[in-house]
Design a protein around this motif. Structure first.
Motif, PDB file in Angstrom:
ATOM      1  N   VAL A  46      13.969  83.949  59.190  1.00 49.58           N
ATOM      2  CA  VAL A  46      13.865  85.710  59.444  1.00 49.58           C
ATOM      3  C   VAL A  46      15.485  85.969  59.290  1.00 49.58           C
ATOM      4  CG1 VAL A  46      14.203  87.487  60.933  1.00 49.58           C
ATOM      5  CG2 VAL A  46      12.604  86.009  61.085  1.00 49.58           C
ATOM      6  N   VAL A  47      16.089  86.491  58.513  1.00 54.54           N
ATOM      7  CA  VAL A  47      17.703  87.148  57.852  1.00 54.54           C
ATOM      8  C   VAL A  47      18.100  88.083  57.951  1.00 54.54           C
ATOM      9  CG1 VAL A  47      19.176  86.829  56.241  1.00 54.54           C
ATOM     10  CG2 VAL A  47      17.081  84.646  56.802  1.00 54.54           C
ATOM     11  N   THR A  62      12.799  84.293  70.247  1.00 57.89           N
ATOM     12  CA  THR A  62      11.615  85.112  69.634  1.00 57.89           C
ATOM     13  C   THR A  62      10.782  83.893  70.137  1.00 57.89           C
ATOM     14  OG1 THR A  62      13.238  86.504  68.254  1.00 57.89           O
ATOM     15  CG2 THR A  62      10.068  86.007  68.265  1.00 57.89           C
ATOM     16  N   ASP A  63       9.443  83.944  69.938  1.00 59.56           N
ATOM     17  CA  ASP A  63       8.481  83.074  69.893  1.00 59.56           C
ATOM     18  C   ASP A  63       7.771  82.743  69.040  1.00 59.56           C
ATOM     19  OD1 ASP A  63       8.320  83.346  72.588  1.00 59.56           O
ATOM     20  OD2 ASP A  63       6.836  84.708  73.110  1.00 59.56           O
ATOM     21  N   LYS A  64       7.663  81.177  68.592  1.00 55.73           N
ATOM     22  CA  LYS A  64       6.931  81.423  66.775  1.00 55.73           C
ATOM     23  C   LYS A  64       5.415  81.145  67.078  1.00 55.73           C
ATOM     24  CE  LYS A  64      11.248  80.763  66.339  1.00 55.73           C
ATOM     25  NZ  LYS A  64      12.118  80.747  67.722  1.00 55.73           N
ATOM     26  N   GLU A  65       4.993  80.492  65.929  1.00 59.94           N
ATOM     27  CA  GLU A  65       4.035  79.997  65.641  1.00 59.94           C
ATOM     28  C   GLU A  65       3.615  78.965  64.319  1.00 59.94           C
ATOM     29  OE1 GLU A  65      -0.148  82.389  65.645  1.00 59.94           O
ATOM     30  OE2 GLU A  65       0.159  82.273  63.271  1.00 59.94           O
ATOM     31  N   ARG A 194       6.566  89.682  65.816  1.00 58.92           N
ATOM     32  CA  ARG A 194       6.033  90.187  65.263  1.00 58.92           C
ATOM     33  C   ARG A 194       6.383  89.946  63.464  1.00 58.92           C
ATOM     34  NH1 ARG A 194       8.482  94.731  62.688  1.00 58.92           N
ATOM     35  NH2 ARG A 194      10.301  95.771  63.725  1.00 58.92           N
ATOM     36  N   PHE A 195       6.993  89.039  62.725  1.00 59.62           N
ATOM     37  CA  PHE A 195       7.628  89.416  61.080  1.00 59.62           C
ATOM     38  C   PHE A 195       6.338  87.284  61.209  1.00 59.62           C
ATOM     39  CE2 PHE A 195      11.418  90.650  62.710  1.00 59.62           C
ATOM     40  CZ  PHE A 195      11.569  92.002  62.715  1.00 59.62           C
TER      41      PHE A 195
END
Length: 205
Positions: A46-47, A62-65, A194-195
């Protein structure tokens, strides 16, 4: 230009390389990202650009997957296959990878890889390693929310986790728990907050 760009970072580029590419392409200096992705990993980066850089402080945790692959049979200095091979041993088959992953869900004190940017006494762990000094053990408070085996035979699995979680450490720990040596063989970040990867664009796009 102001806003948020969701990039599908290719393997082989650092996160800083992506920022440098965008600065050159758009002839603009003000770019930043919400969390480094290892050079050999691919996926969501995310930039933020222009005025949007001001919101960076609200997006860093932010949470990650991720989707990762574990390779058994050897231990590496970096806990992934791109480091220096340190040991080898015969592979012990893993009987139930999903049950093992499920046992690792929840809050935990995770041992950070010795090759990492985590600092102790103002110095990065990777710098201790480069200088041939003993690397102190550093632990991080993380949380693994959910896990899912995608390919049992090839040891490919999905992890949803808090920011600061090292997937390399999860691979190392799975190997240790099954009397194996092991390391991360591939990593794709599929989600940041959410990205999602489906929203991400390649640098060519």
């Amino acid at each position: 230009m102001d806003g948020i760009i969701v990039i599908n970072k290719p393997a082989g580029m650092t996160s800083h390389d992506v920022i440098a590419f965008l600065r050159k392409k758009y002839k603009q200096k003000k770019f930043g990202h919400t969390g480094t992705l290892d050079p050999n990993a691919s996926g969501v980066l995310v930039v933020l650009c222009g005025k949007a850089c001001k919101i960076l402080q609200f997006l860093e945790d932010t949470d990650k997957e991720y989707i990762a692959q574990l390779q058994l049979g050897a231990q590496y200095s970096t806990d992934d296959i791109w480091g220096e091979k340190e040991k080898e041993q015969p592979i012990q088959p893993i009987q139930d990878l999903q049950a093992l992953l499920r046992s690792m869900e929840g809050k935990q004190h995770q041992l950070v890889p010795k090759t990492s940017a985590k600092k102790i006494q103002g110095k990065k762990l990777m710098d201790y390693q480069r200088e041939g000094k003993e690397v102190p053990d550093v632990y991080a408070n993380i949380e693994i929310y959910a896990t899912k085996v995608l390919d049992e035979k090839n040891l490919i699995f999905q992890v949803s986790c808090s920011s600061g979680t090292y997937i390399r450490s999860i691979c190392r720990d799975i190997a240790q728990k099954t009397n194996n040596l092991g390391a991360m063989a591939s990593l794709v970040r599929t989600k940041v907050g959410r990205f999602q990867l489906e929203q991400a664009e390649s640098l060519d796009q």
